[in-house]
Structure formats: C-alpha cells, structure tokens
Design a protein around this motif. Structure first.
Motif: not given
Lengths: 112, 112
Positions: B71-80, B101-112
């Motif tokens: 497993s792996s994790s990706l952390l994005i700090t202080a999102s914009r 080989t790609f996964g299905k993806g994660i949709t990230l929405s960052v609200r202003p």
C-alpha cells in the motif's frame, strides 16, 4: 510542460470511417504508449513501442493498430470506427532510463 | 485484475486542509508513482517512490510506501483550490519492463 502533442484534440466521426490519431514527441524518447480511458475510469494500456519498428499490444485488447517508423511519431489507426470505440485516447512517452511517463493532452473520440 | 486500487474514490475538503489518498496493489513492484489529471487533460507525473524507499517528499506532497502491506499513501498538505483534480497511482511491476498499471483514480475537490 512535456513536449508531447496529440491531434486532433476532439473528433466526432460516423461509424465505418477510418481514423488516425496522431502523437508526436520532441524529447527523443524511445518508449511510447497508447492508453484508452473512459470518463472517470482507469487508464488501460492498448499499445506500446520500445523504439523504431517495435510495436506491442497492451493489456487491453483493441481493434486499433499502431506504427513506429520514426522515433518521434506513434500514430494510432482505426480502420473502421464503431460507437464502442468512443473514449479518450492518451499518448505517453518515456526515455530508456526514466521510469516516469510524459503524457499528451489526449484525443476525445466520439463515434456516432 | 486491477493492480492499483485507490481509496477513497472521491474526496471533498476545504482549502487549507490536508488531503490523504491511499493506493493498494497486488504484486511485487519496482516503484509506485502518483499522477494528477485535470479534467479532460493528460496526466502529469507528481512523485515516484521506489520499492526500497519508505517515504518521499516533494513540496507539499508526501508519499509513503509499505511493501509488506502493498500500500501507498499520498498526502497533500495545505490544499488549494488548484489542487482539484483526479489523482492516480500507477505501479511499475517487477519484470514488466517499465509498463505502468494505473488505478481508477481519486477525484479530489478542494472548496475555496
């Protein structure tokens, strides 16, 4: 921004037509790839090439064909387009020593 | 069968918050990569972590890899708001000769 180009960006075409999707890169990369991606879904590798005159089928079976006559050019052809071919097609490249891939902007194909 | 599976499928956060995305895979790998895709565009490489590495940083990105748990994790700090995109993990399987080989993806929405 990677120097890899795809044309056309959008294509709407009727069933039975022959189409060629163009992909060119100016980075001198040996390896090139074609992926198919439906909206919101993963990328599926359909073709790849490790150099001039080298082409291989990817993990997802595709009715398309590819050629690699020049290092910088990796066109994909559909002899007779069908509605089931409607998708986004992404081209990518990498050099012999890099493990990351550079992607073009994609071609969105709609077959009516 | 799919190699990489991301979790969650969709994530919505407020600007300034951290975003954590996870990826699990099934086979031995040489490296794991994270890519970003803005709507209707090609993918852009973000970060690569090799199988003998446990953690890597790049700007606001932090990626970890646990090969024992695959497993792996990706952390994005202080999102914009500009971080709004789909994020894909991709695995370079051992013996796959640089095919990803790609996964299905994660949709990230960052609200202003």
């Amino acid at each position: 921004e990677a120097d890899i180009y795809q044309t056309p960006r959008y294509l709407v075409i009727g069933t039975g037509k022959k189409i060629t999707l163009e992909c060119s890169q100016t980075m001198g990369h040996d390896k090139m790839y074609w992926y198919q991606q439906d909206p919101g879904m993963e990328l599926h590798l359909i073709h790849y090439s490790y150099g001039v005159n080298s082409t291989e089928k990817g993990d997802l079976s595709s009715e398309s064909t590819v050629s690699r006559i020049r290092t910088e050019h990796f066109p994909l052809t559909l002899e007779s387009a069908r509605p089931s071919h409607t998708s986004q097609y992404l081209c990518a490249s990498s050099d012999a020593y890099q493990e990351t891939q550079y992607f073009g902007p994609g071609t969105r194909l709609l077959v009516l | 069968s799919q190699q990489g599976e991301e979790d969650p499928q969709a994530l919505s956060i407020q600007e300034g918050e951290n975003a954590t995305m996870n990826c699990s895979y099934k086979t031995s790998i040489n490296n794991l990569q994270w890519y970003r895709q803005n709507s209707g565009r090609g993918l852009v490489h973000l970060i690569l972590i090799r199988s003998n590495e446990r953690e890597k940083h790049s700007g606001r990105l932090r990626v970890t890899l646990d090969t024992s748990k695959k497993s792996s994790s990706l952390l994005i700090t202080a999102s914009r708001a500009a971080d709004t995109a789909s994020y894909f993990c991709a695995t370079d399987e051992s013996g796959a000769n640089s095919k990803l080989t790609f996964g299905k993806g994660i949709t990230l929405s960052v609200r202003p």
